[in-house]
Write a protein that holds these residues in place. Structure first.
Motif: not given
Length: 199
Positions: A125-132, A139-157
């Motif tokens: 589900v792309a919308r869930a991937q975007f939210q992650l 850093g909402q609910g987790v330690i801020q992590d730009h690599v993981t953020a970019h990974m999930w945004l890349n997948i959502a895109s």
């Protein structure tokens, strides 16, 4: 023909008939919603939801959230979203994640939001991937992590979420080349594994 064979055949036939009836009833309920006949839709969806029809559970939750034709009740909406989510319905998981994220019908809880977004994201589900991606980035609910953020945004895109591309660009501007390459590599691995190897 043995009694066991006949019994198995009867069970298979009964399951097929019930699934056909459920599908037709659900479609009748959706037709009623599309016509604005929420009373009829509710009468169709409620019994289906009560016996475990996950799509009907999500729709019934939406009826409570919208207050059509029942009084608006976010807690009751969450009850039905949770029923569907716990049975593996990706839409129910996404909506339950949003409920926890915003605190609608439940206390706001980013960790629970992450849990349900992750479950839906693992189903593609792309919308869930975007939210992650958004939550890791902020850093909402987790330690801020730009690599993981970019990974999930890349997948959502890659899965069609147009807003995710903007987020990727924002993070790419503050990430090192090595971190960006790691995020892209992790996104490929995650997608190739069917969203199971995403750490």
């Amino acid at each position: 023909m043995s009694t066991t064979t006949i019994a198995r055949g009867t069970v298979i036939l009964l399951v097929f008939v019930l699934n056909t009836v459920w599908a037709q009833s659900f479609e009748d309920g959706m037709d009623a919603i599309n016509k604005g006949d929420y009373e009829t839709a509710f009468e169709i969806m409620q019994p289906l939801a009560e016996v475990g029809h996950t799509r009907a559970q999500v729709v019934l939750g939406g009826m409570y959230a919208a207050g059509k034709p029942v009084p608006e009740d976010d807690s009751e909406a969450v009850r039905w979203y949770r029923a569907a989510a716990e049975r593996g319905h990706a839409g129910g998981q996404l909506i339950l994640g949003h409920s926890y994220y915003a605190g609608n019908g439940v206390p706001q809880d980013y960790s629970e939001a992450m849990r349900w977004f992750r479950a839906a994201a693992e189903q593609g589900v792309a919308r869930a991937q975007f939210q992650l991606g958004k939550m890791y980035g902020g850093g909402q609910g987790v330690i801020q992590d730009h690599v993981t953020a970019h990974m999930w945004l890349n997948i959502a895109s890659a899965n069609g979420n147009e807003t995710a591309k903007e987020g990727m660009d924002i993070f790419a501007d503050v990430m090192s080349r090595e971190a960006l390459e790691e995020a892209q590599s992790r996104a490929r691995t995650c997608m190739e594994s069917g969203y199971q190897d995403c750490e």
